[in-house]
Design a protein around this motif. Structure first.
Motif, mmCIF file in Angstrom:
data_model
loop_
_atom_site.group_PDB
_atom_site.id
_atom_site.type_symbol
_atom_site.label_atom_id
_atom_site.label_comp_id
_atom_site.label_asym_id
_atom_site.label_seq_id
_atom_site.Cartn_x
_atom_site.Cartn_y
_atom_site.Cartn_z
ATOM 1 N N LEU A 131 -4.962 -1.407 4.696
ATOM 2 C CA LEU A 131 -3.892 -0.849 3.871
ATOM 3 C C LEU A 131 -3.507 0.765 4.409
ATOM 4 O O LEU A 131 -4.451 1.434 3.976
ATOM 5 N N LEU A 179 11.556 -3.862 -2.902
ATOM 6 C CA LEU A 179 10.429 -3.921 -1.778
ATOM 7 C C LEU A 179 10.866 -4.527 -0.570
ATOM 8 O O LEU A 179 11.505 -5.718 -0.878
ATOM 9 N N LEU A 202 4.681 -4.240 7.161
ATOM 10 C CA LEU A 202 5.350 -3.173 6.313
ATOM 11 C C LEU A 202 5.509 -3.595 4.932
ATOM 12 O O LEU A 202 6.536 -4.439 4.787
ATOM 13 N N TYR A 203 5.098 -2.782 3.829
ATOM 14 C CA TYR A 203 5.628 -3.107 2.758
ATOM 15 C C TYR A 203 6.375 -1.463 2.158
ATOM 16 O O TYR A 203 5.673 -0.671 2.129
ATOM 17 N N LEU A 253 -2.534 -4.701 -3.955
ATOM 18 C CA LEU A 253 -2.677 -4.547 -2.548
ATOM 19 C C LEU A 253 -4.093 -4.123 -2.436
ATOM 20 O O LEU A 253 -4.791 -4.609 -1.516
ATOM 21 N N GLU A 272 -1.822 4.110 3.678
ATOM 22 C CA GLU A 272 -0.802 4.400 2.802
ATOM 23 C C GLU A 272 -0.258 5.898 3.066
ATOM 24 O O GLU A 272 0.315 6.489 2.308
ATOM 25 N N THR A 274 -1.880 -3.281 7.510
ATOM 26 C CA THR A 274 -0.469 -3.183 6.864
ATOM 27 C C THR A 274 0.049 -1.757 6.254
ATOM 28 O O THR A 274 -0.977 -1.053 5.665
ATOM 29 N N VAL A 282 0.756 -1.893 -5.777
ATOM 30 C CA VAL A 282 0.047 -1.239 -4.602
ATOM 31 C C VAL A 282 -1.393 -1.309 -5.256
ATOM 32 O O VAL A 282 -2.148 -1.722 -4.494
ATOM 33 N N HIS A 301 1.471 7.072 9.390
ATOM 34 C CA HIS A 301 2.455 6.141 9.709
ATOM 35 C C HIS A 301 2.897 6.112 10.712
ATOM 36 O O HIS A 301 3.244 4.904 11.677
ATOM 37 N N PHE A 343 8.605 0.433 -0.287
ATOM 38 C CA PHE A 343 9.084 0.433 -1.558
ATOM 39 C C PHE A 343 10.292 1.433 -1.781
ATOM 40 O O PHE A 343 9.874 2.752 -1.188
ATOM 41 N N THR A 369 9.955 -6.004 2.946
ATOM 42 C CA THR A 369 8.760 -6.705 3.911
ATOM 43 C C THR A 369 9.090 -6.687 5.170
ATOM 44 O O THR A 369 10.105 -7.458 5.304
ATOM 45 N N LYS A 383 1.950 0.801 4.243
ATOM 46 C CA LYS A 383 2.637 0.623 2.813
ATOM 47 C C LYS A 383 3.418 2.414 2.671
ATOM 48 O O LYS A 383 2.616 3.408 2.739
#
Length: 265
Positions: free
Chosen positions: A194, A258, A214-215, A85, A196, A52, A82, A202, A217, A260, A54
């Motif tokens: 996760l 947010l 993908l989260y 998560l 970050e 995931t 977060v 990324h 924000f 997703t 973020k």
């Protein structure tokens, strides 16, 4: 739902029935049950952790201001989410650039939350032994993923500071091979990761197709052209060659939005 692990499928049902417990396989609820067990299902089917991504960005997609300052892009409700998560997933991962620039703790600091395993992707073992990620009381370990080319003295220094070392193959650029790293994390029983950041990490996961969710924000702020993009990879020359994503949800989190998304495969 049936157990996604074909080697043991059906045994759980049999054990429950032998104990006198009624078992019903309801096809109408299979999708919801699969969503509840998303990481385990993915891990069982692929032998790879669910990844995931973020990121917290401004309205124009920037991780930070031109100076590099990123505290804080989003508001307190998004930051609290977060931490939730981190509590839910097995591991949290950052690149050495983020570890050096932000000196993060990568813990889950909400009431009753537990810390994830912390992973730093650090090809040359540059993480300082006095980094905060190595100087905190936590039941969860910190792992440093480096290549076989990392200087032995640096590796020993972070090891003495309390880090576990994950030796990985190097890619063509001499960096940690992310596929190999995910395989080694799976070997440690970690079913979800996760990611970050930062931008380079990324970008690597995005460009190599090594992500599952993908989260993003999005804060109601504009950083301008000097700020770094959250997706740090060399993009395609044409828009029709850009990697596709499928937006599956969007919601307000305090003043932030947010989004997703999942990859188009």
């Amino acid at each position: 739902m049936e157990d996604p692990n074909v080697r043991v499928r059906g045994r759980g049902f049999a054990l429950l029935r032998e104990a006198g417990i009624e078992v019903e396989l309801d096809s109408t609820l299979t999708e919801r049950a699969t969503a509840l067990n998303q990481a385990f299902v993915h891990f069982s089917r692929t032998s790879r952790p669910l990844v995931t991504l973020k990121a917290a960005v401004t309205l124009d997609g920037k991780l930070a201001a031109a100076s590099g300052d990123s505290r804080w892009v989003t508001g307190p409700r998004a930051r609290a989410m977060v931490h939730g998560l981190r509590d839910e997933l097995d591991a949290v991962l950052v690149g050495i650039g983020t570890a050096l620039a932000d000196d993060p703790r990568l813990t889950a600091r909400g009431p009753g939350q537990r810390d994830p395993v912390r992973v730093v992707v650090d090809s040359s073992a540059r993480l300082p032994p006095d980094a905060r990620i190595l100087r905190q009381r936590s039941a969860a370990p910190t792992l440093v993923a480096c290549t076989l080319r990392a200087p032995a003295a640096r590796v020993e220094a972070v090891q003495r500071a309390g880090a576990g070392i994950v030796r990985c193959r190097a890619d063509r650029a001499g960096r940690v091979d992310l596929k190999d790293l995910l395989r080694r994390l799976a070997g440690r029983g970690l079913t979800s990761v996760l990611v970050e950041g930062g931008a380079g990490i990324h970008g690597s996961f995005l460009s190599q197709g090594l992500w599952d969710e993908l989260y993003l924000f999005i804060a109601p702020k504009v950083a301008g052209e000097g700020g770094p993009s959250w997706a740090g990879f060399e993009g395609p020359r044409r828009m029709d060659q850009a990697p596709g994503v499928r937006i599956v949800d969007s919601s307000r989190v305090g003043d932030d939005l947010l989004v997703t998304a999942r990859p188009v495969r």
